[in-house]
Design an enzyme around this catalytic site. Structure first.
Site, PDB file in Angstrom:
ATOM      1  N   TYR A 105      -1.469 -35.035  38.759  1.00  0.00           N
ATOM      2  CA  TYR A 105      -0.928 -33.942  39.572  1.00  0.00           C
ATOM      3  C   TYR A 105      -1.806 -33.618  40.777  1.00  0.00           C
ATOM      4  O   TYR A 105      -1.297 -33.208  41.816  1.00  0.00           O
ATOM      5  CB  TYR A 105      -0.618 -32.701  38.716  1.00  0.00           C
ATOM      6  CG  TYR A 105       0.737 -32.881  38.074  1.00  0.00           C
ATOM      7  CD1 TYR A 105       1.900 -32.678  38.815  1.00  0.00           C
ATOM      8  CD2 TYR A 105       0.863 -33.373  36.774  1.00  0.00           C
ATOM      9  CE1 TYR A 105       3.151 -32.914  38.260  1.00  0.00           C
ATOM     10  CE2 TYR A 105       2.105 -33.612  36.216  1.00  0.00           C
ATOM     11  CZ  TYR A 105       3.246 -33.382  36.968  1.00  0.00           C
ATOM     12  OH  TYR A 105       4.489 -33.631  36.437  1.00  0.00           O
ATOM     13  N   ARG A 123      -0.424 -36.056  43.164  1.00  0.00           N
ATOM     14  CA  ARG A 123       0.916 -35.694  43.632  1.00  0.00           C
ATOM     15  C   ARG A 123       0.872 -34.473  44.545  1.00  0.00           C
ATOM     16  O   ARG A 123       1.604 -34.388  45.530  1.00  0.00           O
ATOM     17  CB  ARG A 123       1.848 -35.407  42.448  1.00  0.00           C
ATOM     18  CG  ARG A 123       2.204 -36.662  41.663  1.00  0.00           C
ATOM     19  CD  ARG A 123       3.351 -36.430  40.712  1.00  0.00           C
ATOM     20  NE  ARG A 123       4.608 -36.187  41.417  1.00  0.00           N
ATOM     21  CZ  ARG A 123       5.699 -35.701  40.843  1.00  0.00           C
ATOM     22  NH1 ARG A 123       5.702 -35.405  39.563  1.00  0.00           N
ATOM     23  NH2 ARG A 123       6.793 -35.506  41.538  1.00  0.00           N
ATOM     24  N   ASN A 130      13.525 -31.682  43.404  1.00  0.00           N
ATOM     25  CA  ASN A 130      12.194 -32.019  43.907  1.00  0.00           C
ATOM     26  C   ASN A 130      11.210 -30.882  43.660  1.00  0.00           C
ATOM     27  O   ASN A 130      11.573 -29.717  43.683  1.00  0.00           O
ATOM     28  CB  ASN A 130      12.249 -32.328  45.398  1.00  0.00           C
ATOM     29  CG  ASN A 130      13.030 -33.593  45.676  1.00  0.00           C
ATOM     30  OD1 ASN A 130      13.298 -34.360  44.756  1.00  0.00           O
ATOM     31  ND2 ASN A 130      13.409 -33.806  46.911  1.00  0.00           N
ATOM     32  N   ASP A 173       8.221 -31.020  45.438  1.00  0.00           N
ATOM     33  CA  ASP A 173       7.252 -31.164  46.532  1.00  0.00           C
ATOM     34  C   ASP A 173       7.224 -29.972  47.498  1.00  0.00           C
ATOM     35  O   ASP A 173       6.337 -29.895  48.351  1.00  0.00           O
ATOM     36  CB  ASP A 173       7.501 -32.464  47.308  1.00  0.00           C
ATOM     37  CG  ASP A 173       8.939 -32.595  47.807  1.00  0.00           C
ATOM     38  OD1 ASP A 173       9.506 -31.587  48.258  1.00  0.00           O
ATOM     39  OD2 ASP A 173       9.484 -33.715  47.742  1.00  0.00           O
ATOM     40  N   HIS A 188      13.397 -27.819  39.036  1.00  0.00           N
ATOM     41  CA  HIS A 188      12.342 -28.428  38.211  1.00  0.00           C
ATOM     42  C   HIS A 188      10.954 -27.858  38.496  1.00  0.00           C
ATOM     43  O   HIS A 188       9.951 -28.457  38.130  1.00  0.00           O
ATOM     44  CB  HIS A 188      12.335 -29.953  38.407  1.00  0.00           C
ATOM     45  CG  HIS A 188      13.533 -30.619  37.792  1.00  0.00           C
ATOM     46  ND1 HIS A 188      13.892 -31.917  38.075  1.00  0.00           N
ATOM     47  CD2 HIS A 188      14.455 -30.156  36.921  1.00  0.00           C
ATOM     48  CE1 HIS A 188      14.996 -32.220  37.391  1.00  0.00           C
ATOM     49  NE2 HIS A 188      15.352 -31.171  36.692  1.00  0.00           N
ATOM     50  N   CYS A 229      -6.690 -14.837  32.969  1.00  0.00           N
ATOM     51  CA  CYS A 229      -7.257 -14.843  31.610  1.00  0.00           C
ATOM     52  C   CYS A 229      -8.160 -16.043  31.352  1.00  0.00           C
ATOM     53  O   CYS A 229      -8.622 -16.233  30.222  1.00  0.00           O
ATOM     54  CB  CYS A 229      -6.131 -14.809  30.571  1.00  0.00           C
ATOM     55  SG  CYS A 229      -5.312 -16.399  30.355  1.00  0.00           S
ATOM     56  N   THR A 283      19.692 -38.543  44.992  1.00  0.00           N
ATOM     57  CA  THR A 283      19.363 -38.431  43.569  1.00  0.00           C
ATOM     58  C   THR A 283      20.123 -39.488  42.781  1.00  0.00           C
ATOM     59  O   THR A 283      21.284 -39.771  43.071  1.00  0.00           O
ATOM     60  CB  THR A 283      19.648 -37.021  43.000  1.00  0.00           C
ATOM     61  OG1 THR A 283      19.515 -37.061  41.577  1.00  0.00           O
ATOM     62  CG2 THR A 283      21.019 -36.517  43.361  1.00  0.00           C
TER      63      THR A 283
HETATM   64  N1  LIG Z   1       9.646 -35.536  45.792  1.00  0.00           N
HETATM   65  C1  LIG Z   1       9.625 -35.044  44.541  1.00  0.00           C
HETATM   66  O1  LIG Z   1       9.459 -33.858  44.350  1.00  0.00           O
HETATM   67  C2  LIG Z   1       9.837 -35.980  43.374  1.00  0.00           C
HETATM   68  C3  LIG Z   1       9.456 -37.311  43.475  1.00  0.00           C
HETATM   69  C4  LIG Z   1       9.668 -38.156  42.366  1.00  0.00           C
HETATM   70  C5  LIG Z   1      10.260 -37.639  41.216  1.00  0.00           C
HETATM   71  N2  LIG Z   1      10.614 -36.333  41.144  1.00  0.00           N
HETATM   72  C6  LIG Z   1      11.249 -35.826  39.890  1.00  0.00           C
HETATM   73  O2  LIG Z   1      11.726 -36.923  39.140  1.00  0.00           O
HETATM   74  C7  LIG Z   1      13.077 -36.801  38.715  1.00  0.00           C
HETATM   75  C8  LIG Z   1      13.834 -37.965  39.291  1.00  0.00           C
HETATM   76  O3  LIG Z   1      15.182 -37.750  39.602  1.00  0.00           O
HETATM   77  P1  LIG Z   1      15.769 -37.939  41.086  1.00  0.00           P
HETATM   78  O4  LIG Z   1      17.210 -38.256  40.943  1.00  0.00           O
HETATM   79  O5  LIG Z   1      15.344 -36.801  41.933  1.00  0.00           O
HETATM   80  O6  LIG Z   1      15.003 -39.193  41.683  1.00  0.00           O
HETATM   81  P2  LIG Z   1      15.134 -40.730  41.345  1.00  0.00           P
HETATM   82  O7  LIG Z   1      13.818 -41.290  41.680  1.00  0.00           O
HETATM   83  O8  LIG Z   1      15.732 -40.957  40.027  1.00  0.00           O
HETATM   84  O9  LIG Z   1      16.234 -41.241  42.389  1.00  0.00           O
HETATM   85  C9  LIG Z   1      16.033 -41.242  43.768  1.00  0.00           C
HETATM   86  C10 LIG Z   1      17.335 -41.634  44.420  1.00  0.00           C
HETATM   87  O10 LIG Z   1      17.169 -41.577  45.823  1.00  0.00           O
HETATM   88  C11 LIG Z   1      17.741 -42.714  46.415  1.00  0.00           C
HETATM   89  N3  LIG Z   1      17.035 -42.902  47.672  1.00  0.00           N
HETATM   90  C12 LIG Z   1      15.820 -43.466  47.904  1.00  0.00           C
HETATM   91  N4  LIG Z   1      15.492 -43.387  49.197  1.00  0.00           N
HETATM   92  C13 LIG Z   1      16.513 -42.736  49.817  1.00  0.00           C
HETATM   93  C14 LIG Z   1      16.763 -42.323  51.161  1.00  0.00           C
HETATM   94  N5  LIG Z   1      15.883 -42.567  52.143  1.00  0.00           N
HETATM   95  N6  LIG Z   1      17.930 -41.690  51.420  1.00  0.00           N
HETATM   96  C15 LIG Z   1      18.840 -41.438  50.450  1.00  0.00           C
HETATM   97  N7  LIG Z   1      18.646 -41.797  49.169  1.00  0.00           N
HETATM   98  C16 LIG Z   1      17.505 -42.433  48.855  1.00  0.00           C
HETATM   99  C17 LIG Z   1      17.614 -43.824  45.402  1.00  0.00           C
HETATM  100  O11 LIG Z   1      18.607 -44.797  45.570  1.00  0.00           O
HETATM  101  C18 LIG Z   1      17.794 -43.054  44.085  1.00  0.00           C
HETATM  102  O12 LIG Z   1      19.155 -43.010  43.704  1.00  0.00           O
HETATM  103  C19 LIG Z   1      13.517 -35.446  39.187  1.00  0.00           C
HETATM  104  O13 LIG Z   1      13.599 -34.662  38.062  1.00  0.00           O
HETATM  105  C20 LIG Z   1      12.427 -34.926  40.119  1.00  0.00           C
HETATM  106  O14 LIG Z   1      12.027 -33.619  39.759  1.00  0.00           O
HETATM  107  C21 LIG Z   1      10.413 -35.500  42.201  1.00  0.00           C
HETATM  108  C1  LIG Z   2      -3.344 -11.226  31.911  1.00  0.00           C
HETATM  109  O1  LIG Z   2      -3.940 -11.589  30.681  1.00  0.00           O
HETATM  110  C2  LIG Z   2      -3.817 -10.633  29.651  1.00  0.00           C
HETATM  111  C3  LIG Z   2      -4.621 -11.169  28.463  1.00  0.00           C
HETATM  112  O2  LIG Z   2      -5.920 -11.485  28.868  1.00  0.00           O
HETATM  113  C4  LIG Z   2      -2.373 -10.439  29.290  1.00  0.00           C
HETATM  114  O3  LIG Z   2      -2.228  -9.427  28.307  1.00  0.00           O
HETATM  115  C5  LIG Z   2      -1.592 -10.044  30.543  1.00  0.00           C
HETATM  116  O4  LIG Z   2      -0.203 -10.041  30.255  1.00  0.00           O
HETATM  117  C6  LIG Z   2      -1.861 -11.016  31.683  1.00  0.00           C
HETATM  118  N1  LIG Z   2      -1.274 -10.526  32.917  1.00  0.00           N
HETATM  119  C7  LIG Z   2      -0.242 -11.098  33.486  1.00  0.00           C
HETATM  120  C8  LIG Z   2       0.205 -10.480  34.789  1.00  0.00           C
HETATM  121  O5  LIG Z   2       0.331 -12.072  33.059  1.00  0.00           O
HETATM  122 ZN   LIG Z   3      -3.687 -16.742  31.944  1.00  0.00          ZN
END
Ligand SMILES: NC(=O)c1ccc[n+]([C@@H]2O[C@H](COP(=O)([O-])OP(=O)(O)OC[C@H]3O[C@@H](n4cnc5c(N)ncnc54)[C@H](O)[C@@H]3O)[C@@H](O)[C@H]2O)c1
Ligand SMILES: *[C@@H]1O[C@H](CO)[C@@H](O)[C@H](O)[C@H]1NC(C)=O
Ligand SMILES: [Zn+2]
Length: 287
Positions: A89, A92, A128, A130, A145, A196, A234
């Site tokens: 992550y 990403r 997405n 992002d 998501h 916390c 998608t």
């Molecule tokens: N950018 C991001 O946030 C990101 C990136 C990767 C995966 N994901 C996550 O992964 C999961 C994947 O599902 P999904 O359906 O979003 O993605 P996917 O990767 O399954 O599909 C992507 C789709 O986009 C198409 N594609 C590729 N390039 C393209 C373009 N330039 N123009 C148009 N279409 C194009 C492909 O043919 C494909 O069908 C989702 O749940 C998503 O949250 C998100």
């Molecule tokens: C902050 O953490 C305490 C526990 O340490 C919790 O009781 C409280 O709900 C939390 N505050 C928020 C805003 O989530």
């Molecule tokens: Zn916390």
């Protein structure tokens, strides 16, 4: 054997025949439907961000080190090795935060602004994480998501925005997909909750997790009301989004798909990169 253009479109729209070029896409027919629709809903997926340099999950781009990206986007993977998942992550997040919205994101913003002026309802649902739609300026957008721009505490469940790169010192320079190192950052050095001190996780709906009720019911409302539905970049394999188009079609509402590799049997199919097809279809032709 020569097909007429309309018969060809008919076969393509049925999903029986592949459209070889953009010319077959019925921009004029789509514009008629678009112009008369007062409620428009759009679903986007990873493909809408492809032209911003963010890889989709299918194909070779779906690998990170030796792992399938989809295997890392799970609670199970996080519980087994939070260090590894946080490295994934960290990578990403830095990719997403450094990326810029492309013409498809911007066309959706311009179209939404036009809808607002004309008193039409525009709803954008994205799979997405992002954050590019929001950064581009989309207003009525639901990130079904979750978002890389937010974190969630595993202990107190607090959700808040955090766009720091690195997110913590131990993750500085980590997450490189080319480096197949083992990942063993101790939990005490991973990102911690500001409230916390519990272990943070990305605020992402991982595979196998349920969607936020509130977000989902707003999407359902938009799907129930819309007069036109656009499915952009998608593969529509991941549920519940995969069910959105069939749900709308069931009401007889037209659906348009924008994809480099369209798969669904819908009313309008625009094959090609959505950075090109979407601005044209929405009438946002500016360079
Ligand atoms: N950018 C991001 O946030 C990101 C990136 C990767 C995966 N994901 C996550 O992964 C999961 C994947 O599902 P999904 O359906 O979003 O993605 P996917 O990767 O399954 O599909 C992507 C789709 O986009 C198409 N594609 C590729 N390039 C393209 C373009 N330039 N123009 C148009 N279409 C194009 C492909 O043919 C494909 O069908 C989702 O749940 C998503 O949250 C998100
Ligand atoms: C902050 O953490 C305490 C526990 O340490 C919790 O009781 C409280 O709900 C939390 N505050 C928020 C805003 O989530
Ligand atoms: Zn916390």
């Amino acid at each position: 054997m020569a097909f007429t253009k309309t018969f060809k479109s008919f076969l393509i729209n049925l999903g029986i025949m592949a459209g070889p070029s953009l010319k077959i896409s019925d921009f004029a027919g789509f514009r008629k439907v678009l112009d008369s629709a007062t409620k428009i809903a759009v679903l986007t997926g990873a493909g809408v961000s492809a032209e911003s340099g963010i890889g989709t999950f299918r194909g070779p781009a779906g690998m990170w080190r030796t792992h399938n990206a989809m295997d890392l986007a799970t609670l199970k993977a996080f519980e087994a090795n939070p260090s590894l998942v946080w490295e994934f992550y960290e990578w990403r997040r830095s990719m997403a935060f450094n990326a810029r919205p492309n013409k498809a994101h911007l066309a959706l913003v311009e179209f939404e602004n036009k809808c607002i002026k004309e008193n039409r309802v525009f709803t954008l649902m994205t799979q997405n994480v992002d954050g590019l739609h929001i950064r581009a300026g989309s207003k009525n957008v639901f990130e079904i998501h979750g978002s890389l721009r937010k974190v969630k505490c595993t202990k107190c469940k607090l959700v808040y925005e955090n766009t720091d790169v690195p997110i913590c010192e131990a993750l500085r320079g980590r997450g490189d997909p080319e480096k197949a190192t083992t990942s063993d950052i101790p939990i005490s050095d991973l990102p911690k909750c500001k409230n916390c001190s519990g272990l943070l996780r990305p605020d992402i709906v991982w595979f196998g997790e349920i969607l936020d009720d509130n977000v989902l019911s707003k999407c359902v409302k938009a799907l129930e009301a819309c007069e036109l539905f656009l499915v952009v970049g998608t593969s529509a394999i991941v549920y519940p989004a995969a069910g959105f188009a069939p749900f709308v079609q069931d009401r007889g509402v037209p659906v348009a798909e924008f994809n480099t590799d369209p798969i669904s049997a819908v009313n309008f199919v625009f094959r090609g990169p959505c950075g090109t097809t979407l601005p044209e279809a929405l009438g946002i032709d500016k360079e």
